[in-house]
Design an enzyme around this catalytic site. Sequence first.
Site, short mmCIF file in Angstrom:
data_model
loop_
_atom_site.label_atom_id
_atom_site.label_comp_id
_atom_site.label_asym_id
_atom_site.label_seq_id
_atom_site.Cartn_x
_atom_site.Cartn_y
_atom_site.Cartn_z
N LYS A 175 65.74 28.52 34.61
CA LYS A 175 66.41 29.81 34.38
C LYS A 175 67.71 29.76 35.20
CE LYS A 175 67.31 33.47 35.66
NZ LYS A 175 68.75 33.84 35.84
N ARG A 179 75.44 34.25 35.08
CA ARG A 179 76.88 34.44 35.21
C ARG A 179 77.67 33.23 34.70
NH1 ARG A 179 77.36 36.88 41.18
NH2 ARG A 179 75.12 36.70 41.37
N SER A 228 70.22 34.14 46.79
CA SER A 228 70.44 34.96 47.98
C SER A 228 69.11 35.22 48.70
CB SER A 228 71.10 36.28 47.58
OG SER A 228 70.26 36.95 46.66
N CYS A 283 76.84 27.70 49.80
CA CYS A 283 75.89 28.06 50.85
C CYS A 283 76.09 27.20 52.09
CB CYS A 283 74.46 27.93 50.35
SG CYS A 283 74.04 26.23 50.07
P1 NAD Z 1 71.21 35.63 43.39
O1 NAD Z 1 70.11 35.71 44.37
O2 NAD Z 1 71.90 36.86 42.97
O3 NAD Z 1 70.69 34.94 42.03
C1 NAD Z 1 70.03 33.70 42.02
C2 NAD Z 1 69.14 33.63 40.79
O4 NAD Z 1 68.13 34.64 40.90
C3 NAD Z 1 69.85 33.86 39.48
O5 NAD Z 1 69.32 32.99 38.51
C4 NAD Z 1 69.54 35.31 39.15
O6 NAD Z 1 69.50 35.57 37.77
C5 NAD Z 1 68.17 35.49 39.75
N1 NAD Z 1 67.94 36.86 40.26
C6 NAD Z 1 68.85 37.72 40.76
N2 NAD Z 1 68.25 38.86 41.13
C7 NAD Z 1 66.93 38.72 40.87
C8 NAD Z 1 65.79 39.56 41.05
N3 NAD Z 1 65.91 40.76 41.58
N4 NAD Z 1 64.59 39.08 40.68
C9 NAD Z 1 64.47 37.86 40.15
N5 NAD Z 1 65.51 37.03 39.95
C10 NAD Z 1 66.73 37.44 40.31
O7 NAD Z 1 72.26 34.55 43.98
P2 NAD Z 1 73.69 34.18 43.41
O8 NAD Z 1 74.63 35.30 43.68
O9 NAD Z 1 73.58 33.66 42.03
O10 NAD Z 1 74.04 32.94 44.35
C11 NAD Z 1 74.64 33.09 45.61
C12 NAD Z 1 73.60 33.05 46.71
O11 NAD Z 1 72.87 31.83 46.64
C13 NAD Z 1 74.23 33.06 48.09
O12 NAD Z 1 73.46 33.90 48.91
C14 NAD Z 1 74.12 31.61 48.54
O13 NAD Z 1 74.09 31.42 49.95
C15 NAD Z 1 72.83 31.22 47.92
N6 NAD Z 1 72.72 29.78 47.78
C16 NAD Z 1 71.88 29.13 48.61
C17 NAD Z 1 71.78 27.76 48.53
C18 NAD Z 1 70.85 27.02 49.44
O14 NAD Z 1 70.62 25.86 49.18
N7 NAD Z 1 70.29 27.62 50.47
C19 NAD Z 1 72.52 27.05 47.58
C20 NAD Z 1 73.36 27.76 46.73
C21 NAD Z 1 73.44 29.14 46.84
#
Ligand code: NAD
Length: 501
Positions: A175, A179, A228, A283
């Site tokens: 999934k 965006r 996140s 990240c």
């Molecule tokens: P996000 O948490 O908004 O979304 C990530 C995924 O979760 C997406 O596929 C989204 O559709 C899904 N999602 C969003 N809200 C949800 C919910 N309430 N319930 C279930 N699924 C949901 O993150 P983003 O904005 O796409 O990415 C940026 C974030 O990811 C930043 O916080 C960044 O630090 C983090 N990140 C972490 C790493 C790591 O390895 N630790 C790597 C890349 C990004």
Amino acid sequence: MSTLRTIQHLIDGRLHEGGSRFADVFDPARGQPVARVALADAATVSEAIASAHRALPGWKATPPLKRARVMSRLKTLLEDNAARICGLVTLEHGKVLADSMGELQRGIENVEYASYAPELLKGEHSRNVGPDIDAWSEHQALGVTAGITPFNFPVMVPLWMWPMAVACGNTFILKPSERDPSSALLVAELALEAGLPPGVLNVVHGDKEAVDVLLTDPRVKAVSFVGSTPVAEAIYATGCRNGKRVQALGGAKNHAVVMPDADIGNAVSALMGAAYGSCGERCMAVPLVVAVGEQTADAIIAGLTAEIAKMKVGPGTAEKCDMGPLVTKAHFDKVRGYVDAGVEEGATLVVDGRGLKVAGHEEGYFLGPCLFDHVKPAMRIYREEIFGPVLGVVRVQTLAEAMALIDAHEYGNGTCIFTRDGEAARHFTDHIEVGMVGVNVPLPVPVAYHSFGGWKRSLFGDLHAYGPDAVRFYTRRKAITQRWPSAGVREGAVFSFPSSR
Ligand code: NAD
């Protein structure tokens, strides 16, 4: 009726729309929608799970070497199609093309590592652990597995997950972020071309509605998540409650310590890329510099200010651009709001990128690089993940003070130290409470054959992503003890616990 291209789900080897909800996908450099993505309803996700479940027995029984050969063919196809894939990443995410190429290359290295699966899956064997008894342990596939990925590495993070999952004999449902979903879908289509049987990898687009099905359906045995921290934490809790193995990687706020003896010129160059590369939407980005000593801080601020003045910000497709736009209007507003908050909280805004306009791209989500001095730990711009081109400098007097700050922070994804002092570097790497540490390396992202993971609230779960931990995550161990008594040997019943005494 929309005239935009529709980004469809890939289920059982076929593209289809499923469900009735759609979301616009934007070109952030223009602020215009370029496609719409289908958002899966529960029935569509269930169909994808059923497809993965059907494909499982045949795929699990396929010899590991044959599974690995699909990965080798995929690697070649990814290299051959790099321009197409990276064009989609840049179109929907906004990052500059060279950065998209770097992301893809890191993803390809994970595919390459997955092609070593036959070697990695070899178990351990012990002969004659007892009379006529041999014992061994092996890695067995878990079954149907799933991955949920973020917007900021739309092609690389999916490749952290599914190549190793399927190379280990599992089937997978991806999934991607709604965006910027096109590049992950194109890669999945290339995997079919490489010989992955239909159903082994399914892609469903969507939001919480789709994710909730993956977290609760009993046919799904394990879930990998990257995104996140609030979502990671919720996914970890829900997935575990539903009996799944879960790894959930979350947000970050990475500090770079600059020691008084550091090569300031090199540190400044490294910090520029780490802070502003990909518009800070990484990240492992460095949004905080902890300068040890006033002179160090002054030199870092002067060096960064001079380098920022040379930066070129514009659409990711433009020649020689260093930084593109932020991903969406909502994210642009959020990041800009943090810059406003930093000013209100009393940090010194040395470089203000808020007024930036890119000619011909007035509707794009461009924010120029911002640099704060005198950032304090109580400020929101220190505590919270901004995920934008905003770098803050914190002034401290000792390494101990710098390390105490880092250890006290909620996140523990990455950190680095710039120094010429081996003793300080060793003390830092030994004791700092962070999962990935660099010494004179600003983005210590492990290569594909080491695993990636933060500490504290940057990772929920025990096993890190990709590398050797991925084999552990996507398999379960089975220990077998087998006896073939020599002809004619007969024993009476033994009631004491079997041992080698
Ligand atoms: P996000 O948490 O908004 O979304 C990530 C995924 O979760 C997406 O596929 C989204 O559709 C899904 N999602 C969003 N809200 C949800 C919910 N309430 N319930 C279930 N699924 C949901 O993150 P983003 O904005 O796409 O990415 C940026 C974030 O990811 C930043 O916080 C960044 O630090 C983090 N990140 C972490 C790493 C790591 O390895 N630790 C790597 C890349 C990004």
